[in-house]
Design an enzyme around this catalytic site. Structure first.
Site, PDB file in Angstrom:
ATOM      1  N   HIS A  31      -4.596 -14.067  10.461  1.00 17.30           N
ATOM      2  CA  HIS A  31      -3.833 -12.893  10.046  1.00 17.30           C
ATOM      3  C   HIS A  31      -4.439 -11.579  10.533  1.00 17.30           C
ATOM      4  O   HIS A  31      -4.044 -10.507  10.069  1.00 17.30           O
ATOM      5  CB  HIS A  31      -3.703 -12.853   8.523  1.00 17.30           C
ATOM      6  CG  HIS A  31      -2.975 -14.029   7.947  1.00 17.30           C
ATOM      7  ND1 HIS A  31      -1.734 -14.440   8.405  1.00 17.30           N
ATOM      8  CD2 HIS A  31      -3.318 -14.894   6.950  1.00 17.30           C
ATOM      9  CE1 HIS A  31      -1.339 -15.498   7.721  1.00 17.30           C
ATOM     10  NE2 HIS A  31      -2.280 -15.795   6.841  1.00 17.30           N
ATOM     11  N   ARG A  42       1.781 -10.602   6.449  1.00 13.92           N
ATOM     12  CA  ARG A  42       3.235 -10.618   6.592  1.00 13.92           C
ATOM     13  C   ARG A  42       3.708  -9.937   7.874  1.00 13.92           C
ATOM     14  O   ARG A  42       4.893  -9.971   8.199  1.00 13.92           O
ATOM     15  CB  ARG A  42       3.882  -9.976   5.366  1.00 13.92           C
ATOM     16  CG  ARG A  42       3.526 -10.716   4.081  1.00 13.92           C
ATOM     17  CD  ARG A  42       4.167 -10.118   2.845  1.00 13.92           C
ATOM     18  NE  ARG A  42       5.608 -10.368   2.828  1.00 13.92           N
ATOM     19  CZ  ARG A  42       6.390 -10.006   1.812  1.00 13.92           C
ATOM     20  NH1 ARG A  42       5.870  -9.386   0.771  1.00 13.92           N
ATOM     21  NH2 ARG A  42       7.682 -10.257   1.849  1.00 13.92           N
ATOM     22  N   PRO A  79       0.832  -1.206   0.000  1.00 17.04           N
ATOM     23  CA  PRO A  79       0.000   0.000   0.000  1.00 17.04           C
ATOM     24  C   PRO A  79       0.866   1.257   0.000  1.00 17.04           C
ATOM     25  O   PRO A  79       1.790   1.391   0.798  1.00 17.04           O
ATOM     26  CB  PRO A  79      -0.801  -0.125   1.299  1.00 17.04           C
ATOM     27  CG  PRO A  79      -0.757  -1.575   1.650  1.00 17.04           C
ATOM     28  CD  PRO A  79       0.565  -2.061   1.159  1.00 17.04           C
ATOM     29  N   GLU A  80       0.583   2.168  -0.921  1.00 18.67           N
ATOM     30  CA  GLU A  80       1.305   3.427  -1.002  1.00 18.67           C
ATOM     31  C   GLU A  80       0.374   4.565  -0.575  1.00 18.67           C
ATOM     32  O   GLU A  80      -0.743   4.319  -0.115  1.00 18.67           O
ATOM     33  CB  GLU A  80       1.826   3.635  -2.431  1.00 18.67           C
ATOM     34  CG  GLU A  80       2.809   2.569  -2.888  1.00 18.67           C
ATOM     35  CD  GLU A  80       4.164   2.636  -2.181  1.00 18.67           C
ATOM     36  OE1 GLU A  80       4.408   3.598  -1.431  1.00 18.67           O
ATOM     37  OE2 GLU A  80       4.975   1.723  -2.375  1.00 18.67           O
TER      38      GLU A  80
END
Length: 271
Positions: free
Chosen positions: A89, A107, A2-3
């Site tokens: 998660h 992650r 994500p930016e």
């Protein structure tokens, strides 16, 4: 990853719904990039005042203190009146009287950190090195941008990705803005001429604003806090188009590796 556009889209998708909400409980899952910094129960009773953004950090202002949230490489937020049981998660749940805010991060490079405010030493450490905000006219100034380019021998795409001059021009968006400005991504920043500096400055604002309007970029699994995917990838002129004809000249788009990242460009249009 994500930016800035994806983080801004996320912010807008739940900000109005959560402002004014009172925290009822907080659950932490597996350890994230950094510890929360307080016991989860210490947040009970706090009221959400606002949700802001600085670079790729979301700043959740509380009536006492603030949460800094970062989505890392694979994180996403969901906010809904009701959510099911936490999955393997799901590493942060903040239940409020307006609904639950949940961080899903396979992650675990994301983070949720409590600080006393923007004057907190940890907040300074995380935020002080960030560059200009490209969507904020008061922050993003042409003169400062041009001076930053002139002071660097770094290849222009690498400088944009670094985030110290201007935040949020991630890999996809850097390729797109350099194509729009007709600049070779390998050109040293200091060698970008004045007219192209202006085109680059305008291109950064144009591309990032379009990306926000399109809901960000969804290449794999990004979606906003209300579950909507992004569509900017459908607007891309060069990114992911290796070997396909350039929309400007018809010659094949090329791909090269810079700093272990893929760069897409047209060797004819971006001389």
């Amino acid at each position: 990853m994500p930016e800035l556009p994806e983080v801004e889209v996320t912010r807008r998708s739940f900000r109005d719904a959560i402002v004014g909400a009172r925290v009822q409980s907080v659950r932490m899952g597996k350890p994230l990039r950094w510890p929360l910094g307080v016991e989860p129960q210490a947040l009970t009773g706090r009221v959400v005042q606002d949700v802001r953004r600085r670079g790729k950090y979301l700043l959740v202002d509380l009536d006492a203190g603030m949460l800094l949230l970062h989505l890392g490489m694979s994180g996403s937020l969901r906010f809904a009146p009701e959510q099911g049981a936490a999955g393997v998660h799901d590493h942060f749940d903040m239940q409020t009287d307006h609904g639950m805010l949940r961080l899903h991060d396979p992650r675990r490079f994301g983070a949720v950190v409590h600080v006393t405010g923007e004057d907190d030493p940890l907040a300074h450490k995380l935020l002080d090195g960030l560059g200009m905000e490209p969507l904020d006219p008061a922050s993003f100034r042409l003169e400062r941008f041009a001076a930053g380019l002139q002071a660097s021998r770094t290849p222009i795409k690498q400088l944009l990705l670094g985030g110290k001059l201007v935040v949020g021009v991630g890999n996809i968006y850097a390729s797109e803005v350099l194509f729009l400005a007709r600049i070779d991504p390998q050109l040293p920043a200091r060698d970008v001429g004045p007219r192209k500096v202006r085109r680059l400055f305008d291109g950064i604002r144009e591309v990032l604003a379009l990306a926000v309007a399109q809901g960000g970029t969804t290449l794999r699994d990004f979606s906003s806090a209300d579950g909507m995917p992004g569509h900017f990838q459908l607007q891309a002129k060069v990114y992911g188009r290796d070997g396909q004809p350039c929309v400007g000249c018809g010659r094949p788009i090329r791909m090269l590796r810079q700093g272990q990242r893929s760069t897409y460009f047209c060797a004819h249009c971006q001389k």
